[in-house]
Design a protein around this motif. Structure first.
Motif, PDB file in Angstrom:
ATOM      1  N   LEU A 140       0.861  -1.311  -0.133  1.00 29.10           N
ATOM      2  CA  LEU A 140       0.059  -0.063  -0.104  1.00 29.10           C
ATOM      3  C   LEU A 140       0.859   1.248  -0.089  1.00 29.10           C
ATOM      4  O   LEU A 140       1.713   1.430   0.836  1.00 29.10           O
ATOM      5  CB  LEU A 140      -0.791   0.025   1.290  1.00 29.10           C
ATOM      6  N   ILE A 141       0.686   1.941  -0.898  1.00 29.65           N
ATOM      7  CA  ILE A 141       1.534   3.311  -1.151  1.00 29.65           C
ATOM      8  C   ILE A 141       0.862   4.528  -0.928  1.00 29.65           C
ATOM      9  O   ILE A 141      -0.379   4.773  -1.503  1.00 29.65           O
ATOM     10  CB  ILE A 141       2.399   3.160  -2.429  1.00 29.65           C
ATOM     11  N   ALA A 142       1.221   5.340  -0.009  1.00 30.28           N
ATOM     12  CA  ALA A 142       0.680   6.730   0.315  1.00 30.28           C
ATOM     13  C   ALA A 142       1.666   7.890  -0.124  1.00 30.28           C
ATOM     14  O   ALA A 142       2.744   7.746   0.137  1.00 30.28           O
ATOM     15  CB  ALA A 142       0.158   6.989   1.568  1.00 30.28           C
ATOM     16  N   GLU A 143       0.781   8.850  -0.969  1.00 30.98           N
ATOM     17  CA  GLU A 143       1.648   9.845  -1.346  1.00 30.98           C
ATOM     18  C   GLU A 143       1.236  10.999  -0.503  1.00 30.98           C
ATOM     19  O   GLU A 143       0.134  11.357  -0.536  1.00 30.98           O
ATOM     20  CB  GLU A 143       1.536  10.357  -2.927  1.00 30.98           C
ATOM     21  N   THR A 144       2.338  11.736   0.232  1.00 33.61           N
ATOM     22  CA  THR A 144       2.126  12.749   1.011  1.00 33.61           C
ATOM     23  C   THR A 144       2.843  14.036   0.721  1.00 33.61           C
ATOM     24  O   THR A 144       3.860  13.639  -0.239  1.00 33.61           O
ATOM     25  CB  THR A 144       2.526  12.282   2.344  1.00 33.61           C
ATOM     26  N   GLU A 145       2.847  15.046   1.435  1.00 30.75           N
ATOM     27  CA  GLU A 145       3.677  16.256   1.150  1.00 30.75           C
ATOM     28  C   GLU A 145       5.038  16.071   1.433  1.00 30.75           C
ATOM     29  O   GLU A 145       5.942  16.562   0.994  1.00 30.75           O
ATOM     30  CB  GLU A 145       3.071  17.435   1.889  1.00 30.75           C
ATOM     31  N   HIS A 146       5.411  15.047   2.209  1.00 34.45           N
ATOM     32  CA  HIS A 146       6.910  14.766   2.590  1.00 34.45           C
ATOM     33  C   HIS A 146       7.304  13.631   1.838  1.00 34.45           C
ATOM     34  O   HIS A 146       8.589  13.333   2.255  1.00 34.45           O
ATOM     35  CB  HIS A 146       6.801  14.325   4.198  1.00 34.45           C
ATOM     36  N   GLY A 147       6.454  13.030   0.885  1.00 33.15           N
ATOM     37  CA  GLY A 147       7.341  12.123  -0.019  1.00 33.15           C
ATOM     38  C   GLY A 147       6.193  10.724   0.126  1.00 33.15           C
ATOM     39  O   GLY A 147       5.095  10.858   0.558  1.00 33.15           O
ATOM     40  N   VAL A 148       6.934   9.826  -0.196  1.00 27.31           N
ATOM     41  CA  VAL A 148       6.029   8.535  -0.613  1.00 27.31           C
ATOM     42  C   VAL A 148       6.322   7.650   0.598  1.00 27.31           C
ATOM     43  O   VAL A 148       7.356   7.485   0.990  1.00 27.31           O
ATOM     44  CB  VAL A 148       6.452   7.652  -2.055  1.00 27.31           C
ATOM     45  N   HIS A 149       5.293   7.002   1.192  1.00 26.44           N
ATOM     46  CA  HIS A 149       5.410   6.157   2.170  1.00 26.44           C
ATOM     47  C   HIS A 149       4.879   4.718   1.915  1.00 26.44           C
ATOM     48  O   HIS A 149       3.832   4.908   1.145  1.00 26.44           O
ATOM     49  CB  HIS A 149       4.512   6.548   3.648  1.00 26.44           C
ATOM     50  N   ALA A 150       5.178   3.694   2.218  1.00 26.46           N
ATOM     51  CA  ALA A 150       4.711   2.204   1.728  1.00 26.46           C
ATOM     52  C   ALA A 150       4.921   1.442   2.933  1.00 26.46           C
ATOM     53  O   ALA A 150       5.460   1.566   3.843  1.00 26.46           O
ATOM     54  CB  ALA A 150       5.529   1.898   0.838  1.00 26.46           C
TER      55      ALA A 150
END
Length: 89
Positions: A53-63
């Motif tokens: 599961l990959i989340a795109e945030t203002e601080h970058g990508v988190h998986a």
């Protein structure tokens, strides 16, 4: 060293034995301070690649790896992912 020493005493004895000063401790704030100043990291978009599961945030990508028996369906009003369990028959 004696076995009836506390952990703190054992650590201090280790540094004395090696002629070194123990590291200094600098408090970073209380839990209340951290919670009061914490900024919630809200993902702008979610996607699945395989079972990641990959989340795109203002601080970058988190998986994060998720179980293989669930899939991402959509997001709720708060922007959190909604999953559906896959049932094989």
């Amino acid at each position: 060293m004696s076995s009836d020493m506390t952990e703190e005493e054992r650590i201090a004895a280790f540094y004395r034995k090696h002629g070194k000063q123990p590291p200094k401790h600098f408090p970073h704030g209380t839990e209340e301070d951290i919670k009061a100043n914490m900024v919630l990291l809200k993902p702008k978009a979610w996607r699945m690649e395989g079972h990641t599961l990959i989340a795109e945030t203002e601080h970058g990508v988190h998986a994060q790896t998720i179980p293989t028996d669930v899939i991402l369906m959509s997001t709720d009003d708060a922007g959190m992912p909604i999953f559906r369990k896959i049932v094989l028959s």
